[in-house]
Design an enzyme around this catalytic site. Sequence first.
Site, mmCIF file in Angstrom:
data_model
loop_
_atom_site.group_PDB
_atom_site.id
_atom_site.type_symbol
_atom_site.label_atom_id
_atom_site.label_comp_id
_atom_site.label_asym_id
_atom_site.label_seq_id
_atom_site.Cartn_x
_atom_site.Cartn_y
_atom_site.Cartn_z
ATOM 1 N N TYR A 106 0.811 -1.224 0.000
ATOM 2 C CA TYR A 106 0.000 0.000 0.000
ATOM 3 C C TYR A 106 0.843 1.273 0.000
ATOM 4 O O TYR A 106 0.322 2.361 -0.244
ATOM 5 C CB TYR A 106 -0.910 0.036 1.228
ATOM 6 C CG TYR A 106 -1.904 -1.087 1.282
ATOM 7 C CD1 TYR A 106 -2.971 -1.135 0.392
ATOM 8 C CD2 TYR A 106 -1.783 -2.116 2.221
ATOM 9 C CE1 TYR A 106 -3.886 -2.167 0.432
ATOM 10 C CE2 TYR A 106 -2.701 -3.152 2.269
ATOM 11 C CZ TYR A 106 -3.745 -3.172 1.375
ATOM 12 O OH TYR A 106 -4.656 -4.195 1.416
ATOM 13 N N HIS A 138 -4.057 6.223 -1.609
ATOM 14 C CA HIS A 138 -4.677 6.267 -0.281
ATOM 15 C C HIS A 138 -3.649 6.593 0.806
ATOM 16 O O HIS A 138 -4.020 6.918 1.928
ATOM 17 C CB HIS A 138 -5.340 4.925 0.008
ATOM 18 C CG HIS A 138 -6.696 5.015 0.646
ATOM 19 N ND1 HIS A 138 -7.462 6.156 0.678
ATOM 20 C CD2 HIS A 138 -7.434 4.071 1.293
ATOM 21 C CE1 HIS A 138 -8.608 5.912 1.304
ATOM 22 N NE2 HIS A 138 -8.606 4.664 1.687
ATOM 23 N N TYR A 154 -4.586 -0.013 9.786
ATOM 24 C CA TYR A 154 -5.243 0.107 8.487
ATOM 25 C C TYR A 154 -6.223 1.271 8.531
ATOM 26 O O TYR A 154 -6.675 1.702 9.592
ATOM 27 C CB TYR A 154 -5.906 -1.193 8.030
ATOM 28 C CG TYR A 154 -4.892 -2.248 7.653
ATOM 29 C CD1 TYR A 154 -4.280 -2.231 6.401
ATOM 30 C CD2 TYR A 154 -4.526 -3.236 8.558
ATOM 31 C CE1 TYR A 154 -3.332 -3.181 6.067
ATOM 32 C CE2 TYR A 154 -3.574 -4.190 8.228
ATOM 33 C CZ TYR A 154 -2.981 -4.154 6.980
ATOM 34 O OH TYR A 154 -2.035 -5.080 6.653
ATOM 35 N N ASN A 196 -9.372 1.931 7.862
ATOM 36 C CA ASN A 196 -10.732 1.915 8.410
ATOM 37 C C ASN A 196 -10.794 1.967 9.928
ATOM 38 O O ASN A 196 -11.865 2.169 10.492
ATOM 39 C CB ASN A 196 -11.492 0.691 7.905
ATOM 40 C CG ASN A 196 -11.716 0.739 6.412
ATOM 41 O OD1 ASN A 196 -11.379 1.717 5.752
ATOM 42 N ND2 ASN A 196 -12.284 -0.317 5.870
ATOM 43 N N ASN A 211 -13.181 6.600 4.943
ATOM 44 C CA ASN A 211 -13.282 5.710 6.106
ATOM 45 C C ASN A 211 -12.290 6.037 7.217
ATOM 46 O O ASN A 211 -12.579 5.820 8.391
ATOM 47 C CB ASN A 211 -13.139 4.253 5.674
ATOM 48 C CG ASN A 211 -14.347 3.779 4.906
ATOM 49 O OD1 ASN A 211 -15.465 4.236 5.144
ATOM 50 N ND2 ASN A 211 -14.134 2.875 3.966
#
EC number: 3.1.1.29
Length: 191
Positions: free
Chosen positions: A17, A22, A68, A70, A116
Amino acid sequence: MPKIKMIVGLGNIGKEYQDTRHNVGEWFIAKIAQDNNQSFSSNTKLNCNLAKVSIDYNNVVLVFPTTYMNNSGLAVSKVANFYKIAPAEILVAHDELDIDSGEIRLKKGGGHGGHNGLRSINQHLGTNDYLRLRIGIGHPGHKSKVANYVLSNPSIAQKKDIDSAIDNGICFLDDIINYKLEPVMQKLHTK
């Protein structure tokens, strides 16, 4: 008047990631740490990677949640409680679909806009009364493409635009830390 004591860089943990759109919030705090010759250390108790810097004579904690995206609010609330930092003393840097790549905006409060990470922070802090540095990543065009878009790497040209926006945000960091928001907003929000 409050001063910023914590800067949170939102993103997902893990090499897969690291370079995705993001994670531009994480890119922002990584650049701050690099500019201040500091590195992050893992803090499992607070669910984050932490670095401490001094910006315009103010001690600031840089936070990259390891929960993470969320569940970012868990780390943010733990760090805020540990260091006794009020929501108004927090700046959250995050990716923003509704802003073109290469642009950056400063905002106080507001809704999560479907993000989120912001949703989680709002829930864990019990408020949205914190500053947000919205780093533009552009929009893929259709709602159904958003998830894949934010979790993919930008093109070389778009990465250059995002890096330029991050550098622009860092130029105004002293004023943001000291809550001189109006002049910053005027400069960042004027094309």
